[in-house]
Write a protein that holds these residues in place. Structure first.
Motif, mmCIF file in Angstrom:
data_model
loop_
_atom_site.group_PDB
_atom_site.id
_atom_site.type_symbol
_atom_site.label_atom_id
_atom_site.label_comp_id
_atom_site.label_asym_id
_atom_site.label_seq_id
_atom_site.Cartn_x
_atom_site.Cartn_y
_atom_site.Cartn_z
ATOM 1 N N ALA A 47 0.834 -1.201 0.000
ATOM 2 C CA ALA A 47 0.000 0.000 0.000
ATOM 3 C C ALA A 47 0.868 1.250 0.000
ATOM 4 N N ALA A 48 0.424 2.242 -0.758
ATOM 5 C CA ALA A 48 1.061 3.559 -0.763
ATOM 6 C C ALA A 48 -0.045 4.595 -0.836
ATOM 7 N N ALA A 49 0.204 5.770 -0.282
ATOM 8 C CA ALA A 49 -0.843 6.792 -0.251
ATOM 9 C C ALA A 49 -0.246 8.173 -0.468
ATOM 10 N N TRP A 50 -1.083 9.065 -0.998
ATOM 11 C CA TRP A 50 -0.710 10.446 -1.263
ATOM 12 C C TRP A 50 -1.776 11.351 -0.654
ATOM 13 N N GLY A 51 -1.374 12.535 -0.220
ATOM 14 C CA GLY A 51 -2.328 13.497 0.310
ATOM 15 C C GLY A 51 -2.207 13.662 1.815
ATOM 16 N N GLN A 52 -2.895 14.672 2.323
ATOM 17 C CA GLN A 52 -2.791 14.995 3.743
ATOM 18 C C GLN A 52 -3.369 13.914 4.647
ATOM 19 N N GLY A 53 -4.263 13.108 4.116
ATOM 20 C CA GLY A 53 -4.839 12.032 4.920
ATOM 21 C C GLY A 53 -4.185 10.688 4.675
ATOM 22 N N ALA A 54 -2.964 10.695 4.113
ATOM 23 C CA ALA A 54 -2.302 9.436 3.756
ATOM 24 C C ALA A 54 -2.167 8.505 4.956
ATOM 25 N N HIS A 55 -1.788 9.060 6.103
ATOM 26 C CA HIS A 55 -1.593 8.209 7.281
ATOM 27 C C HIS A 55 -2.902 7.575 7.735
ATOM 28 N N LEU A 56 -4.009 8.304 7.577
ATOM 29 C CA LEU A 56 -5.312 7.770 7.979
ATOM 30 C C LEU A 56 -5.728 6.614 7.069
ATOM 31 N N VAL A 57 -5.520 6.795 5.781
ATOM 32 C CA VAL A 57 -5.906 5.758 4.825
ATOM 33 C C VAL A 57 -5.024 4.523 4.982
ATOM 34 N N LEU A 58 -3.738 4.726 5.198
ATOM 35 C CA LEU A 58 -2.843 3.581 5.375
ATOM 36 C C LEU A 58 -3.189 2.806 6.648
ATOM 37 N N ASP A 59 -3.557 3.522 7.692
ATOM 38 C CA ASP A 59 -3.979 2.837 8.924
ATOM 39 C C ASP A 59 -5.225 1.980 8.683
#
Length: 284
Positions: A47-59
């Protein structure tokens, strides 16, 4: 992996690239965010994420992949359900962990055909949502509650959304942060909270619950086709909502899971059965 969250092949919030990676644009309390999921050669999901909520989505990735789904108490009492269960080995109920992004399309799907609802969903995302952060130019994020409340009346009409669904969405947007608590409440209590919004009934609440927290017991009561599908598969004849719930009673606690297994077994509505007529609210 994210099939229940995808609204038609043209859903602008999801993409599958040539490598097989799945891209998903979503709102978060921190802002628009993009998630990419792909399997490596070992069969593991990266999983990889972009944006200010990246940590929330990865969690939330474990829940999104169904890590919290527990089918251990499920017992198939019909052969067709057992066939579907076997065909679905390894498939889990996903949980997005967020109400808003699944609430909007669920409301759009009220009392219209899927094609109509998906067109309206594309309109809202492309014209009033945000570009998803990250490298996929065409990926979009649904309008957040503030953006949705700013849509003018004539723009709703242009998107093919009638007054009843518009009012429901605006009402939901005004209490969107409180509705997110339904994910914590879960089950019937979570669905009851959603139904406090005028215009959200049992069908819409179930559709949200199935995706937001992977509710295994949320039955889409009021669905145009589901009672017929369940009835033909389990008792050999079409049923109404009451009859469908009676037929699904042996699966209490896992009734949505049983319906999913019926789909995996190939249960479907008759091709020549009655269909909901398509309407174009832009012409009204």
């Amino acid at each position: 992996m994210l099939a229940p969250l995808r609204r038609g092949s043209g859903d602008p919030t999801t993409r599958v690239d040539p490598s097989g990676a799945v891209w998903w644009g979503t709102t978060t309390p921190a802002g628009p965010t993009t998630l990419r999921l792909r399997k490596n050669r070992a069969g593991e999901v990266e999983a990889a994420a972009w944006g200010q909520g990246a940590h929330l989505v990865l969690d939330g990735v474990p829940g999104l992949l169904g890590a919290a789904d527990d089918a251990s108490g499920f017992v198939a009492v019909h052969d067709v359900v057992e066939r579907g269960r076997r065909a679905s080995r390894g498939v889990r109920l996903c949980a997005s962990g967020r109400v808003w992004d699944v609430l909007v399309p669920a409301v759009l799907e009220q009392k219209v055909t899927g094609r109509e609802a998906w067109r309206s969903w594309r309109e809202l995302c492309c014209r009033f949502g945000s570009r998803a952060p990250g490298p996929v130019e065409e990926l979009r994020v649904a309008p957040d509650p503030l953006q949705l409340r700013g849509i003018r009346d004539w723009e709703w009409h242009r998107a093919g959304i009638d007054g009843a669904r518009r009012r429901t969405l605006i009402a939901a947007a005004s209490v969107a942060s409180r509705l997110e608590r339904a994910v914590e409440l879960r089950g019937a209590e979570g669905r009851e909270l959603l139904q406090k919004v005028p215009g959200i009934g049992p069908w819409t609440a179930a559709e949200i619950a199935q995706r937001a927290w992977g509710d295994p017991d949320a039955v889409s009561v009021g669905d145009y086709h589901l009672p017929t599908i369940v009835g033909l598969a389990l008792v050999g004849r079409p049923l109404d909502d009451e009859g469908m719930l009676e037929a699904l009673a042996p699966y209490e606690g896992h009734r949505h899971r049983a319906v999913r297994y019926l789909g995996a077994a190939g249960a479907s509505r008759p091709r020549r059965g009655p269909r909901m007529p398509a309407r174009d609210y832009r012409a009204v």
